[in-house]
Structures are given as C-alpha cells and as structure tokens.
Design an enzyme around this catalytic site. Sequence first.
Site, short mmCIF file in Angstrom:
data_model
loop_
_atom_site.label_atom_id
_atom_site.label_comp_id
_atom_site.label_asym_id
_atom_site.label_seq_id
_atom_site.Cartn_x
_atom_site.Cartn_y
_atom_site.Cartn_z
N GLN A 1 -4.11 2.46 14.72
CA GLN A 1 -2.94 2.89 13.88
C GLN A 1 -2.14 4.14 14.56
OE1 GLN A 1 -4.29 4.26 10.07
NE2 GLN A 1 -2.09 4.65 9.34
N ARG B 1 0.55 16.49 12.74
CA ARG B 1 1.51 17.27 13.15
C ARG B 1 1.07 18.76 12.84
NH1 ARG B 1 3.32 13.35 9.81
NH2 ARG B 1 3.37 14.51 8.11
N THR C 1 -4.97 6.25 -0.25
CA THR C 1 -5.89 7.13 -0.51
C THR C 1 -5.94 8.06 -1.60
OG1 THR C 1 -6.34 6.66 1.82
CG2 THR C 1 -7.90 8.46 0.70
N ARG D 1 -8.38 3.81 12.71
CA ARG D 1 -7.37 5.10 12.96
C ARG D 1 -7.01 5.03 14.31
NH1 ARG D 1 -5.91 6.55 8.07
NH2 ARG D 1 -7.69 6.84 6.80
N ASP E 1 -9.01 0.16 1.57
CA ASP E 1 -7.89 -0.39 2.41
C ASP E 1 -8.42 -0.01 3.80
OD1 ASP E 1 -5.55 -1.71 3.07
OD2 ASP E 1 -4.47 0.13 3.25
N LYS F 1 -4.21 -1.83 10.02
CA LYS F 1 -4.49 -1.65 8.67
C LYS F 1 -4.70 -3.36 8.05
CE LYS F 1 -3.87 1.27 6.12
NZ LYS F 1 -4.78 2.05 5.20
N HIS G 1 -3.72 13.85 0.16
CA HIS G 1 -4.06 13.11 1.23
C HIS G 1 -3.14 13.23 2.56
CE1 HIS G 1 -5.36 9.67 3.92
NE2 HIS G 1 -4.21 9.11 3.54
N GLU H 1 -10.93 3.64 3.00
CA GLU H 1 -9.99 4.53 2.14
C GLU H 1 -10.06 4.04 0.75
OE1 GLU H 1 -5.82 4.08 3.54
OE2 GLU H 1 -5.97 5.08 5.21
N GLU I 1 -9.13 3.65 -2.82
CA GLU I 1 -7.98 3.54 -3.36
C GLU I 1 -8.12 2.80 -4.88
OE1 GLU I 1 -4.51 1.98 -0.89
OE2 GLU I 1 -5.53 2.85 0.80
N TYR J 1 1.20 5.61 -0.72
CA TYR J 1 0.88 6.96 -0.06
C TYR J 1 0.83 8.21 -1.07
CZ TYR J 1 0.30 9.84 4.25
OH TYR J 1 0.07 10.74 5.28
N ASP K 1 0.88 -1.15 0.07
CA ASP K 1 -0.07 0.13 0.02
C ASP K 1 0.97 1.24 0.11
OD1 ASP K 1 -2.43 1.37 0.12
OD2 ASP K 1 -2.33 1.61 2.11
N TYR L 1 1.65 3.11 15.27
CA TYR L 1 2.56 3.22 13.94
C TYR L 1 4.02 3.95 13.96
CZ TYR L 1 2.19 8.44 13.07
OH TYR L 1 1.89 9.64 13.07
N GLU M 1 -10.41 12.65 6.64
CA GLU M 1 -10.25 13.86 6.14
C GLU M 1 -11.61 14.61 5.93
OE1 GLU M 1 -7.32 13.54 2.39
OE2 GLU M 1 -8.25 11.46 2.86
N THR N 1 -8.58 -5.84 3.63
CA THR N 1 -8.35 -4.83 2.42
C THR N 1 -9.33 -5.57 1.52
OG1 THR N 1 -6.15 -4.40 2.75
CG2 THR N 1 -6.89 -4.12 0.66
#
Length: 402
Positions: A229, A133, A335, A226, A222, A242, A124, A188, A190, A119, A117, A233, A349, A246
């Site tokens: 994760q 962050r 995503t 959250r 996917d 995750k 996204h 997600e 994808e 990114y 997978d 992570y 999002e 899927t």
Amino acid sequence: MTGWVEVAPQHGFGIDALPYGSFSTSADHRRVGVAIGDSVLDLTAVTRELMPDAAELFADGSLDRLLAAGPQTWAAVRAAVTAWLSGERWRPSVEPHLHPAQAVTMHLPFAVADYVDFYASEVHATTLGRLFRPDGDALTPNWKHLPIGYHGRAGTVVVSGAGVRRPSGQHLADGEVVFGPSERLDLEAEVGFVIGTSSTLGQSVSLAEAEQHVFGVCLVNDWSARDLQAWEYVPLGPFLGKSFATSMSPWVLPLAALDAARVVPPHRDVPLLPYLDDAGAPPYGLDLQLEVRVNGTVVSQPMFREMYWTSAQLVAHLTVNGASLRTGDLLASGTVSSAGPRGQGSLIELTNNGRNPLALADGTARGFLEDGDEVVISATAPGPHGVRISLGEVRGMVVPTA
C-alpha cells in the site's frame, strides 16, 4: 422481552437481536437463518408454513430478496419472527426448524454488489497521518469536510472463517523496488453497513432518507498489506495492498435492533456543507464496543461511538454526485479506532508501524501478522432493558503465499 427458546442471560443473540444469515447443513441447499441463542431458525422453511406470502423472499437461501424488499417488509418479517420465538403457541410449528448453531455451515449472507471502504475515524486518520507525514499536518485538508473513501473489489469479500492468503506485490526494500509476499500484513477492525433498497442513478440520498436504504450492520476485517500500500497508493489510492481480501461476519444485524445504541456523534469543529450537516438531526452514531483478538489474545477494544462520520453521512456523500446505491452494497466504516490505550483497530497503530511489537499470550510478539495467525473481531451494543446484543464475529487465518 424473552421467548421460549432457552438463551443464556449474557448471550448476545437473544430475542432483541435476531440477526440474519445464510446457512446450510450437511449435503443440502443454502437457506436463510435467524440466530437465536445457540440455535439457527430456518427461515426458508418456517415461512413456507407460517408466512407463505413472504416465503419467496427466502427461497434462494440468501438475503438478496429480503434486502431489496424495503423497510416495510423488513419490519413485518422481524415482527413475525419475534412473535414466533416469543409466543408459546407458535412453538410446535417453529421448534422443528431450529438447528444447533455448531452443526451448520455459514455462507456469505448476500451477493455483494459494490464495496466501498471509508476512512471515518479521526483517531485512525490522525495516527496514520503522523506516521506517514511526520513533518506535515496529520489530517489532510479535506478530511473534516467530507467522508474520504475508495471503491474496493466486491469479488474478494469473503465470509468469516475463510483463509486469507498473504498477498504478493511490489514494495520497497532497502530503497529498491522488489516483488514478493507482503512483509507487513495488517488487520483492520471495521463495521459494515449493508444496503437494502437501491436508489435511482442521478438522484442523491439525503441524510433523512439514508436509513431507508440501510438494512443492517455487520463486522468487517479489511486486511491491508502495508508495504504494498505504501508504495502504490500515491497518487490514486489503495489497490493491490487492499484488494486481495475483505472478510465479513456471517450475521447481519438489522438496524432496527440498534435503537438503544443510538448516540450523538462527536463534536464537529469544522462547519459542514448542508448535505452533510446533521446538527439537530436524529442521532446517527452507534455505541458499539469492538474487540480484536490475535491468536486468542485481546489486543484492542475500539469504541465505534467515537467515529467522526456516521453511516447516514457515508450514504449522503456517496450519492451526492448522482451515484446510485445497489441492493447488496457494502459500505465499510474504515478502521475503528478510539482514544486511549488499546483503542486502535489496526496493528500499524498499536505497534507504531511495527516498531513496538505486541506481546501475545503464547510468549510471542507481533509487529505485523505472520502466517498461521488468526484474527477474530467481535462487537456488542446496548439493547433494550440493559441487555447487551451481539454483532457476532468475523474471523480469518493468514495462509502462506502460494
């Protein structure tokens, strides 16, 4: 091009699409099928009569042997199927092998070898960076230099329609570590790229060579827990949040069907190293329009053409260290999110991490998914002569924790 099979003008599975899948009817073995309108052509049966030299490719009812056969065989089979469904003289031999699509059961179309997978959406990655962050840079320093990805679990890839059980695991609740069902289950949207021919261990695959290995595309959800994760992570990346499921669509659309959907990817404002530099190369981007529905309500319509990294770059980066491709590898884009309202392909999002729930048509609202919710992701692309072709759909319903 039109054929003798009746297909509604706006149907996405016309003669220019012809996706492949694995199906069965009641109480029989799996067979390879090709979608045409509201019918499924039994390719396992029809090739025994009309293309016996290729019949062995479809004998086991999966796409595995076709994927491994390579681009010349892919092109020959597609040309033959197109001719059979276009030429009236083939109708007496082919028509008995058509089944109503609503009367068949679809299966996972191929054995998933490895699952990776990525990114690849700047929108996204930027949105999630700002959420996670808020006091730092939205994008990590490496993001525009290489396609970030992680290796997932091939064994938990399931076909569209399979229930998705809410996962349990560790997460933080009011500052304490607790174990229990995920409370922030997300979707997600994808796009998946299906690898056909393998590559040699120790040798990299260049941008120019990549599409000799990519058989086609499918749709992927996917699913993401959250809260699990977020806790697990750092520093090594996604794991239990995750790996539980899927979902992928049952139909794989050949890359050859998407010639009219080719687009130049977005402008790259950071110079790329030579193995990823596609300036002046053929357009590897794809103009796909996705749609995400939750319990029947359209919540998102992301545009794949805005993806920063292309499938060719995903393949080139994956193999640049000598890692090999295997027949049946599934490379997911990550995503798909695009600029503008309702362009985001995940609830985290769309709802600002659950703070602004989405209103659904039934009067309820969702920050994240609840048990019993059904998610359906579909997509279309421009085809020749102004038609739209379909990638079908991937659907899944959230099942309560056991």
